[in-house]
Design a protein around this motif. Sequence first.
Motif, PDB file in Angstrom:
ATOM      1  N   GLY A  48      35.047  37.105  59.322  1.00 33.83           N
ATOM      2  CA  GLY A  48      34.112  36.238  59.463  1.00 33.83           C
ATOM      3  C   GLY A  48      32.992  35.604  59.104  1.00 33.83           C
ATOM      4  N   PHE A  49      32.489  37.268  58.565  1.00 35.30           N
ATOM      5  CA  PHE A  49      31.530  36.751  57.097  1.00 35.30           C
ATOM      6  C   PHE A  49      32.200  35.610  55.725  1.00 35.30           C
ATOM      7  N   TYR A  50      32.660  35.510  55.238  1.00 30.02           N
ATOM      8  CA  TYR A  50      32.618  34.731  54.381  1.00 30.02           C
ATOM      9  C   TYR A  50      34.305  34.172  54.704  1.00 30.02           C
ATOM     10  N   GLY A  51      35.404  35.655  53.839  1.00 28.94           N
ATOM     11  CA  GLY A  51      36.833  35.299  54.315  1.00 28.94           C
ATOM     12  C   GLY A  51      37.928  34.772  52.769  1.00 28.94           C
ATOM     13  N   PRO A  52      38.004  34.375  52.069  1.00 33.69           N
ATOM     14  CA  PRO A  52      38.980  34.310  51.219  1.00 33.69           C
ATOM     15  C   PRO A  52      39.455  35.978  50.503  1.00 33.69           C
ATOM     16  N   LYS A  65      51.691  43.714  41.873  1.00 32.45           N
ATOM     17  CA  LYS A  65      50.553  43.596  41.162  1.00 32.45           C
ATOM     18  C   LYS A  65      49.948  42.614  40.610  1.00 32.45           C
ATOM     19  N   PRO A  66      51.067  42.279  39.422  1.00 28.55           N
ATOM     20  CA  PRO A  66      50.655  40.820  39.192  1.00 28.55           C
ATOM     21  C   PRO A  66      50.479  39.618  39.920  1.00 28.55           C
ATOM     22  N   ILE A  67      50.768  38.989  41.706  1.00 28.22           N
ATOM     23  CA  ILE A  67      50.172  38.295  41.851  1.00 28.22           C
ATOM     24  C   ILE A  67      49.387  38.897  42.496  1.00 28.22           C
ATOM     25  N   ILE A  68      48.776  40.058  42.769  1.00 25.81           N
ATOM     26  CA  ILE A  68      47.441  40.466  43.545  1.00 25.81           C
ATOM     27  C   ILE A  68      46.363  39.838  42.221  1.00 25.81           C
ATOM     28  N   MET A  69      47.146  40.099  40.811  1.00 18.49           N
ATOM     29  CA  MET A  69      45.824  39.507  39.878  1.00 18.49           C
ATOM     30  C   MET A  69      45.354  38.482  40.229  1.00 18.49           C
ATOM     31  N   ILE A  70      46.362  37.672  39.747  1.00 19.91           N
ATOM     32  CA  ILE A  70      45.862  35.759  39.910  1.00 19.91           C
ATOM     33  C   ILE A  70      45.175  35.878  41.003  1.00 19.91           C
ATOM     34  N   VAL A  71      45.944  36.316  42.526  1.00 21.88           N
ATOM     35  CA  VAL A  71      44.617  36.129  43.674  1.00 21.88           C
ATOM     36  C   VAL A  71      43.378  36.391  43.424  1.00 21.88           C
ATOM     37  N   LEU A  72      42.895  37.750  42.632  1.00 18.44           N
ATOM     38  CA  LEU A  72      41.325  38.371  42.352  1.00 18.44           C
ATOM     39  C   LEU A  72      40.926  36.886  41.001  1.00 18.44           C
ATOM     40  N   GLY A  73      41.882  36.408  40.162  1.00 20.23           N
ATOM     41  CA  GLY A  73      41.587  35.680  38.864  1.00 20.23           C
ATOM     42  C   GLY A  73      40.412  34.751  39.293  1.00 20.23           C
ATOM     43  N   ILE A  74      41.712  33.677  40.184  1.00 22.33           N
ATOM     44  CA  ILE A  74      41.502  32.649  41.417  1.00 22.33           C
ATOM     45  C   ILE A  74      39.828  32.912  42.202  1.00 22.33           C
ATOM     46  N   PHE A  75      40.128  33.850  42.980  1.00 22.34           N
ATOM     47  CA  PHE A  75      39.205  34.062  43.252  1.00 22.34           C
ATOM     48  C   PHE A  75      37.813  34.000  43.170  1.00 22.34           C
ATOM     49  N   PHE A  76      37.900  35.107  41.552  1.00 24.83           N
ATOM     50  CA  PHE A  76      36.895  35.191  40.666  1.00 24.83           C
ATOM     51  C   PHE A  76      36.142  33.911  40.520  1.00 24.83           C
ATOM     52  N   LEU A  77      36.826  33.032  39.825  1.00 19.52           N
ATOM     53  CA  LEU A  77      36.259  31.538  39.472  1.00 19.52           C
ATOM     54  C   LEU A  77      36.377  31.077  40.526  1.00 19.52           C
ATOM     55  N   GLY A  86      48.968  38.163  50.017  1.00 23.40           N
ATOM     56  CA  GLY A  86      47.642  37.287  50.397  1.00 23.40           C
ATOM     57  C   GLY A  86      47.402  36.251  49.828  1.00 23.40           C
ATOM     58  N   GLY A  87      46.204  35.633  50.075  1.00 21.07           N
ATOM     59  CA  GLY A  87      45.563  34.846  49.281  1.00 21.07           C
ATOM     60  C   GLY A  87      45.817  32.819  48.893  1.00 21.07           C
ATOM     61  N   GLY A  88      46.649  33.030  49.823  1.00 25.38           N
ATOM     62  CA  GLY A  88      47.493  31.936  49.516  1.00 25.38           C
ATOM     63  C   GLY A  88      46.534  30.619  49.528  1.00 25.38           C
ATOM     64  N   GLY A  89      45.646  31.069  50.205  1.00 20.44           N
ATOM     65  CA  GLY A  89      44.320  29.981  50.952  1.00 20.44           C
ATOM     66  C   GLY A  89      43.390  29.669  49.845  1.00 20.44           C
ATOM     67  N   LEU A  90      43.671  30.661  48.756  1.00 17.91           N
ATOM     68  CA  LEU A  90      42.599  30.369  47.617  1.00 17.91           C
ATOM     69  C   LEU A  90      43.386  29.135  46.524  1.00 17.91           C
ATOM     70  N   PHE A  97      42.924  42.063  50.175  1.00 23.02           N
ATOM     71  CA  PHE A  97      41.966  42.741  50.817  1.00 23.02           C
ATOM     72  C   PHE A  97      42.321  44.683  51.375  1.00 23.02           C
ATOM     73  N   LEU A  98      43.122  42.910  52.289  1.00 23.57           N
ATOM     74  CA  LEU A  98      43.521  44.832  53.668  1.00 23.57           C
ATOM     75  C   LEU A  98      44.515  44.995  53.315  1.00 23.57           C
ATOM     76  N   LEU A  99      46.054  44.390  52.594  1.00 30.88           N
ATOM     77  CA  LEU A  99      46.588  45.137  51.428  1.00 30.88           C
ATOM     78  C   LEU A  99      46.255  45.556  50.540  1.00 30.88           C
ATOM     79  N   LEU A 100      45.530  45.836  50.150  1.00 32.59           N
ATOM     80  CA  LEU A 100      45.159  47.566  49.133  1.00 32.59           C
ATOM     81  C   LEU A 100      44.589  48.358  49.896  1.00 32.59           C
ATOM     82  N   LEU A 101      43.572  48.296  50.459  1.00 33.47           N
ATOM     83  CA  LEU A 101      42.707  49.213  51.670  1.00 33.47           C
ATOM     84  C   LEU A 101      43.906  49.831  52.612  1.00 33.47           C
ATOM     85  N   LEU A 102      45.239  48.838  52.806  1.00 31.41           N
ATOM     86  CA  LEU A 102      46.393  49.674  54.208  1.00 31.41           C
ATOM     87  C   LEU A 102      46.835  50.826  53.332  1.00 31.41           C
TER      88      LEU A 102
END
Length: 253
Positions: free
Chosen positions: A150-154, A232-244, A25-29, A159-164
């Motif tokens: 709906g509120f924010y999105g990125p 895991k490493p790909i999710i960490m990359i997505v989270l890092g991009i999102f944080f920036l 997930g997170g490709g839209g970032l 997040f859905l993958l981690l919660l499921l």
Amino acid sequence: MDLLMQYLIICPLVMLAGFIDAIAGGGGLISLPAYMIAGIPVHHAIATNKMSSTMGTALATFKFARKGFIPWKIALSCVVCAFAGSTLGANLALLVNAHIFMLFMIIVLPLTAVYVQKTKSLIVEKEPLSFKKTTILSMAMALLIGVYDGFYGPGTGTFLLLLLTGVAHLSIHKANGVTKAINLTTNVAALCVFLLNAKVLFPLGIIAGLFGMAGNWLGASYFANGSARNVKPIIMIVLGIFFLKVIYELFFK
């Protein structure tokens, strides 16, 4: 910027975004900023990105379905809840200052990264719950992340993958399958709105979409054939991009 340069910037980045999105997930970032970097006006960028994303997600969803990764009874229930949550989130966005929400994300994202590093649910499957409990929890997660979308999105898919996996105890493969079914449905709905308002740049959207499909196909194949450890490493990359991205929007925009 000339037309050729726009394509040279957008298409490879959309392909990369598709690869990452299919896995975690997170490709839209990655894909949406690509359109903006290339000088596409914001509304056309969002709309055209939605078209290329929909094409790529459709292919990834098809591939996941063929592999048997989508438990349809759960997935369809989650789609309904995600829609309801997204509607609620969009209305909340009109009432709550997004600045406050992004400050909250500065705390949430590092905590999420710590969770990803420590959790074993992405590698070793948790003990399955009953079908009823799994369905109810999955629907609750879809509703919650729908509100966020709906509120924010990125990063919605991440997040859905981690919660499921972490809460509903779905396997990483089924969780990703459900996530793709939700993403495809919401993408199609949003794309219809943009098409009705003539915001999509068709030649660019179609060509970028083909690159996105290639990226999604490669990412889905990598995910299906590889170990869940690769996620895991790909999710960490997505989270890092999102944080920036959040830091930039809060302090530099």
